[in-house]
Enzyme design. Sequence first.
Site, PDB file in Angstrom:
ATOM      1  N   LYS A 112       0.823  -1.212   0.000  1.00  0.00           N
ATOM      2  CA  LYS A 112       0.000   0.000   0.000  1.00  0.00           C
ATOM      3  C   LYS A 112       0.854   1.258   0.000  1.00  0.00           C
ATOM      4  O   LYS A 112       0.407   2.309  -0.462  1.00  0.00           O
ATOM      5  CB  LYS A 112      -0.892   0.032   1.237  1.00  0.00           C
ATOM      6  CG  LYS A 112      -1.699  -1.210   1.466  1.00  0.00           C
ATOM      7  CD  LYS A 112      -2.837  -1.333   0.503  1.00  0.00           C
ATOM      8  CE  LYS A 112      -3.590  -2.623   0.750  1.00  0.00           C
ATOM      9  NZ  LYS A 112      -4.806  -2.733   0.007  1.00  0.00           N
TER      10      LYS A 112
HETATM   11  C1  PLP Z   1      -0.811  -7.786   2.322  1.00  0.00           C
HETATM   12  C2  PLP Z   1      -1.946  -7.677   1.365  1.00  0.00           C
HETATM   13  N1  PLP Z   1      -2.007  -8.524   0.339  1.00  0.00           N
HETATM   14  C3  PLP Z   1      -3.018  -8.484  -0.551  1.00  0.00           C
HETATM   15  C4  PLP Z   1      -4.051  -7.580  -0.416  1.00  0.00           C
HETATM   16  C5  PLP Z   1      -5.127  -7.554  -1.458  1.00  0.00           C
HETATM   17  O1  PLP Z   1      -4.951  -6.472  -2.319  1.00  0.00           O
HETATM   18  P1  PLP Z   1      -6.190  -5.873  -3.125  1.00  0.00           P
HETATM   19  O2  PLP Z   1      -7.169  -5.445  -2.093  1.00  0.00           O
HETATM   20  O3  PLP Z   1      -5.644  -4.738  -3.883  1.00  0.00           O
HETATM   21  O4  PLP Z   1      -6.716  -6.975  -3.956  1.00  0.00           O
HETATM   22  C6  PLP Z   1      -4.027  -6.671   0.649  1.00  0.00           C
HETATM   23  C7  PLP Z   1      -5.094  -5.660   0.864  1.00  0.00           C
HETATM   24  O5  PLP Z   1      -5.578  -5.017   0.043  1.00  0.00           O
HETATM   25  C8  PLP Z   1      -2.940  -6.690   1.539  1.00  0.00           C
HETATM   26  O6  PLP Z   1      -2.863  -5.824   2.531  1.00  0.00           O
HETATM   27  N1  LIG Z   2      -6.543  -5.239   2.186  1.00  0.00           N
HETATM   28  C1  LIG Z   2      -6.847  -3.868   2.317  1.00  0.00           C
HETATM   29  C2  LIG Z   2      -8.309  -3.600   2.240  1.00  0.00           C
HETATM   30  C3  LIG Z   2      -8.583  -2.231   1.696  1.00  0.00           C
HETATM   31  O1  LIG Z   2      -8.155  -2.225   0.387  1.00  0.00           O
HETATM   32  P1  LIG Z   2      -7.912  -0.972  -0.522  1.00  0.00           P
HETATM   33  O2  LIG Z   2      -6.821  -1.400  -1.406  1.00  0.00           O
HETATM   34  O3  LIG Z   2      -9.183  -0.714  -1.199  1.00  0.00           O
HETATM   35  O4  LIG Z   2      -7.513   0.206   0.326  1.00  0.00           O
HETATM   36  C4  LIG Z   2      -6.192  -3.347   3.568  1.00  0.00           C
HETATM   37  O5  LIG Z   2      -5.142  -3.847   3.902  1.00  0.00           O
HETATM   38  O6  LIG Z   2      -6.689  -2.476   4.226  1.00  0.00           O
END
Ligand code: PLP
Ligand SMILES: N[C@@H](CCOP(=O)(O)O)C(=O)O
Length: 465
Positions: A112
């Site tokens: 993120k």
């Molecule tokens: C460590 C981790 N892996 C995978 C995901 C999944 O990613 P996305 O929500 O973009 O599919 C998340 C949260 O979004 C995460 O925090």
């Molecule tokens: N897995 C995410 C959930 C929120 O996802 P986002 O990519 O829409 O912000 C988290 O770790 O918070």
Amino acid sequence: MDYVSTRGEAPVLGFSDALLQGLARDGGLYLPREWPRLSAEEMRALRGLPYAEAAFRLIRPFVGGEIADGPLRRIVEESYATFRHAAVCPLVQTGPGEFVLELFHGPTLAFKDVAMQLLARLMDHVLAERGARVTIAGATSGDTGGAAIDAFAGARRCDVFILFPHGRVSPVQQRQMTTSGAANVQAIAIEGNFDDCQALVKAMFNDHAFRDRVGLSGVNSINWARIMAQIVYYFTAAVSLGAPDRAVSFTVPTGNFGDILAGYAAKRMGLPIGRLVIATNENDILARALSSGEYATRAVVATTSPSMDIQVSSNFERLLFEASGRDAAQVRGYMESLRQSGSFVIAAPTLLRIRSDFAAGRASMEETAATIRETLARSGYLADPHTATAMKVAREKAVAGEIMVVLSTAHPAKFPQAVGEACGVTPSLPSWLDGLMEKDEVYTVLPTDLKMVEDHINRHTRAEG
Ligand SMILES: Cc1ncc(COP(=O)(O)O)c(C=O)c1O
Ligand SMILES: N[C@@H](CCOP(=O)(O)O)C(=O)O
């Protein structure tokens, strides 16, 4: 560059407005009106560039001239200077034809950070130009919250409220949200799961009176700029493995579908991506939707990869819009059915198009633990449970001769218990996070109640719409 809503009933916006709006006013998600395309020469020219320079080149068309090149370049450079690895998002080979793209070298050890560090600086720039401020509401299953709080801590023009599911995030994730000490950020533990947190945030956006009063903005992947920033690493990884002269595939641990949607966007921009493989844990709604054609929610199961414990996967809406030929009425129908009955059936031609770009698989907690163990024994690589979920699916779906990049979305030290139990090695946090677990926590516990959350934000925000 213009941005249109997936539901077709919100105003068309430029980049800066789409950035500040987060969710469109019709409840939809913004997407660029058309995809910028890169020539093979432009892609080859990305090889060997510093990450920030590649990011600048790839992001620039989406910004559409609304931020001049000088400030944009500075914003991008400052964003990636916060990363602890010179390559920002390095590739590591873990087997024949298998590479791991490490996205966790930012301040909070999760992918993120790649988007959030940029988003905070972009927002600050636009708000400073406008002399405005915003209230940011975000939902997190663990990582978005920490990354947002780190990136926005001390931001003078933003008050940030992060909703996380009480008792369902890892201790490291929780401390990253509750110990910042910054006056402009607040962590709120919601007595519910991530889907409840996300539903509350979307409900706040759809409450136009509240939205306008507090100047609501969003930093979840409903915000287009989050996806835009994540497109970059698909390009940097693929060109370093031979693209555009060779196709590369990606397996992505998936929850809210933002990360893998960025891969789809890269493909639409011309990057030769072979397959985009969705990897899920027991919360396998996306894998089931791809095989059966029905997107049907079930109760959320708590797993060792908690950031993926999601049923309502926001960005799937963006894919439905694209795969239906940008049929906003079709998307509105799906979303209405989801609201009423918790499910919808994907039209056959739309499903066919989705299947032509995506494959999907799931890994149970036992399979994930076994993959952590095997990978450590086989290649000395210590994977976090989210990454290991994707490794398991990638190996199960392997195709001879294919180059497969597995996205590594978190540092194993964010999930020491699950990793330790899986392989006997308990990873420790890097030294620059020393003391995190001993800091005093500050957070508010609230029920899943829209009015109570809105009242709390109303009382504490300094922004006025
Ligand atoms: C460590 C981790 N892996 C995978 C995901 C999944 O990613 P996305 O929500 O973009 O599919 C998340 C949260 O979004 C995460 O925090
Ligand atoms: N897995 C995410 C959930 C929120 O996802 P986002 O990519 O829409 O912000 C988290 O770790 O918070």
